[in-house]
Design an enzyme around this catalytic site. Structure first.
Site, mmCIF file in Angstrom:
data_model
loop_
_atom_site.group_PDB
_atom_site.id
_atom_site.type_symbol
_atom_site.label_atom_id
_atom_site.label_comp_id
_atom_site.label_asym_id
_atom_site.label_seq_id
_atom_site.Cartn_x
_atom_site.Cartn_y
_atom_site.Cartn_z
ATOM 1 N N LYS A 22 0.758 -1.171 -0.060
ATOM 2 C CA LYS A 22 -0.154 -0.024 0.014
ATOM 3 C C LYS A 22 0.949 1.152 -0.189
ATOM 4 C CE LYS A 22 -2.856 0.708 3.563
ATOM 5 N NZ LYS A 22 -2.688 2.051 4.073
ATOM 6 N N SER A 23 1.998 1.321 0.950
ATOM 7 C CA SER A 23 2.715 2.556 0.879
ATOM 8 C C SER A 23 3.489 2.603 -0.454
ATOM 9 C CB SER A 23 3.762 2.331 1.999
ATOM 10 O OG SER A 23 3.192 2.242 3.351
ATOM 11 N N ARG A 27 2.742 5.977 -3.323
ATOM 12 C CA ARG A 27 3.985 6.897 -3.878
ATOM 13 C C ARG A 27 4.179 6.627 -5.274
ATOM 14 N NH1 ARG A 27 4.166 5.794 1.483
ATOM 15 N NH2 ARG A 27 5.466 6.891 3.105
ATOM 16 N N GLY A 95 -5.287 7.901 5.582
ATOM 17 C CA GLY A 95 -4.386 8.605 6.206
ATOM 18 C C GLY A 95 -3.360 9.029 5.396
ATOM 19 N N GLN A 170 4.878 9.226 7.494
ATOM 20 C CA GLN A 170 3.880 9.849 6.599
ATOM 21 C C GLN A 170 4.396 11.471 6.723
ATOM 22 O OE1 GLN A 170 -0.126 8.967 8.086
ATOM 23 N NE2 GLN A 170 -0.394 7.199 7.133
ATOM 24 N N ASP A 320 1.765 -1.144 11.791
ATOM 25 C CA ASP A 320 0.542 -1.787 11.397
ATOM 26 C C ASP A 320 0.269 -3.081 11.644
ATOM 27 O OD1 ASP A 320 -0.141 0.783 10.333
ATOM 28 O OD2 ASP A 320 0.679 0.469 8.352
ATOM 29 N N LYS A 347 -4.370 5.742 14.779
ATOM 30 C CA LYS A 347 -4.329 4.887 13.630
ATOM 31 C C LYS A 347 -5.867 5.017 12.816
ATOM 32 C CE LYS A 347 -0.141 3.943 13.111
ATOM 33 N NZ LYS A 347 0.689 4.582 12.001
HETATM 34 C C1 S3P Z 1 2.390 4.861 6.404
HETATM 35 C C2 S3P Z 1 3.041 5.196 7.665
HETATM 36 C C3 S3P Z 1 2.492 4.667 8.618
HETATM 37 C C4 S3P Z 1 1.537 3.543 8.410
HETATM 38 C C5 S3P Z 1 0.699 3.660 7.620
HETATM 39 C C6 S3P Z 1 1.412 3.909 6.154
HETATM 40 C C7 S3P Z 1 3.030 5.245 5.128
HETATM 41 O O1 S3P Z 1 1.764 5.836 9.385
HETATM 42 O O2 S3P Z 1 0.885 3.376 9.642
HETATM 43 O O3 S3P Z 1 -0.233 2.721 7.277
HETATM 44 O O4 S3P Z 1 2.790 4.649 3.900
HETATM 45 O O5 S3P Z 1 4.091 6.264 5.082
HETATM 46 P P1 S3P Z 1 2.552 6.668 10.291
HETATM 47 O O6 S3P Z 1 3.601 7.706 9.513
HETATM 48 O O7 S3P Z 1 1.418 7.580 10.591
HETATM 49 O O8 S3P Z 1 3.193 5.895 11.188
#
Ligand code: S3P
Length: 441
Positions: A22-23, A27, A95, A170, A320, A347
């Protein structure tokens, strides 16, 4: 709203691939949209969160098109080329989309209003608003820090040198993305290094970005206003999605599964080491590189897990994965204790409170503290038999789907819909391996 009934059926067996990370998926769309020219993406996660990112980039002028299963093309507008959308952009539950886009928008001469679902509207945005305000962006947000929020980017942004107050990829990524359209060097310092997908991708696209360790801090420096070259992104499988399979196969006696193509970025693999510390039997096979990220196949065989009190990894490398690790602790032998987890409270839900409530309702003894939880493992099946409230949190829904496989009586998850945000094929994939999961309503 469909509920999901989870009850034990057979040991898990088989070989599967989980959807894209997902991350990395978020991006790859955002950065392709800023390149000059056409990028191709394969293995993209087509969950609701990533689709929200794709819609947002389209609304700001990029051409983002799906060619086939996980195969997408993006025609970038170039750094500085984003446009003000003609409507509010809807970020759903995501988020990551919201916080990273606030960074991008904050240094473009545009104005964007964002909103999202009830979960996202309750999540703090101050953590990205603060550094972006220092860079010149301005905000109008509900109660000062919540969505709906309007961000007006600066037409003459200022480079910053920012030390993140909490471990958050994030926040780091939002500042770096803001730095892309900012003259001069943008610097981000972290006390604990968090996932570095943004840094790796920017490097691959030709940005002048450097990572070092200075005075015990992880430091990233990015030279502003590069021309990003389009690239072909291959998205590895999501280790966070794999975590549900790793735990399920570890705790269901007789299981033997292989998860192929799992992203093994060292800043993401805490769950593998945590499970191994609990006695899990995981073989890391075929280690290789895919699109600038390490990947491997993971073979997992059931093992009688034991409790853990001192995790051998930093929480940020598995932030996560704690909900499903708590489920592993609930069936392990002995008392596990996890601390330093205050970030779990902000979260998609307050994951400490929501996990504690769901575990307790299903007969697990535990103590919740401000920054963690202590769980008394059953040394086998937990009683189960209760309904769990997911609070729009996909990882809560999937964690209890796993625990239900080791419950005397079925566990009911009140709402299966959030699973669509990150792992749309979760139920099919798990039932295909032998799990007992049934949608109702
Ligand atoms: C993510 C960073 C994490 C993670 C989220 C994805 C990202 O959040 O919990 O599911 O893709 O950068 P935080 O930066 O709030 O820790």
């Amino acid at each position: 709203m469909p509920s999901l009934i989870s009850s034990s059926r057979t040991p898990l067996a088989g070989t599967v691939k989980v959807p894209g990370d997902k991350s990395v998926s978020h991006r790859s769309i955002m950065l392709s949209a800023l390149a000059v020219g056409r990028s191709e993406i394969t293995g993209l996660l087509e969950g609701e969160d990533v689709l929200a990112t794709a819609d947002a980039m389209r609304a700001m002028g990029a051409r983002v098109e799906r060619l086939g299963n996980g195969h997408w093309v993006v025609d970038g507008v170039g750094i500085g080329g984003l446009m003000t959308p003609d409507d509010v952009i809807e970020m759903g539950n995501s988020g990551t989309s919201t916080r990273l886009l606030i960074g991008l928008i904050g240094t473009h001469d545009i104005s964007v209003t964002m909103t999202g679902d009830a979960s996202l509207r309750s999540r703090p945005m101050g953590r990205v608003m603060d550094p972006l305000t220092a860079m010149g962006a301005s905000f109008s947000a509900r109660d000062g820090k919540f969505l709906p929020l309007t961000v007006t980017g600066s037409d003459s942004p200022l480079a910053t040198d920012y030390t993140t107050p909490m471990a958050s990829a994030q926040v780091k990524s939002a500042v770096l993305l803001a730095g892309l359209n900012t003259p001069g060097i943008t610097t981000v310092r972290e006390r604990v290094a968090t996932r570095d997908h943004t840094e790796r991708m920017l490097k691959a696209m030709g940005a002048d970005i450097e990572t070092t360790e200075e005075d015990g801090l992880y430091v990233v420096r990015l030279a502003g206003q590069p021309e990003l070259a389009p690239v072909n992104f291959e998205v590895p499988g999501d280790v966070s999605s794999s975590a549900f399979l790793l735990v399920a196969a570890s705790i269901i006696p007789g299981s033997d599964i292989t998860v192929q193509n799992v992203g093994m970025n060292p800043l993401r693999t805490g769950i593998v080491h945590a499970l191994m510390a609990m006695g899990a039997d995981i073989d890391i096979l075929q280690e290789r590189n895919l699109g600038g990220e390490p990947v491997a196949d993971l073979r997992v065989r059931a093992a009688g897990l034991k409790a853990v009190t001192d995790l051998p990894v930093d929480p940020s490398t598995m932030i996560d994965e704690f909900p499903v690790l708590f489920c592993a602790a609930a069936v392990a032998k002995g008392i596990s204790r996890f601390t330093g987890l205050e970030e779990l409270r902000v979260k998609e839900s307050d994951r400490l409170a929501v996990m504690a409530a769901g575990l307790k309702a299903n007969g697990v003894e535990l103590t919740e503290f401000e920054d963690g939880i202590e769980i008394k493992g059953a040394g086998g099946k937990v009683p189960g038999g209760a309904q769990v409230a997911t609070h729009l949190d996909h990882r809560i829904a999937m964690s209890f789907s796993v625990l239900g496989q080791m419950a005397e009586s079925a566990i009911t998850i009140d709402d299966a819909a959030p699973i669509q945000t990150s792992f749309p094929v979760f139920i099919d994939l798990l039932t295909g391996l032998g799990a007992g999961l049934r949608l109702e309503g």
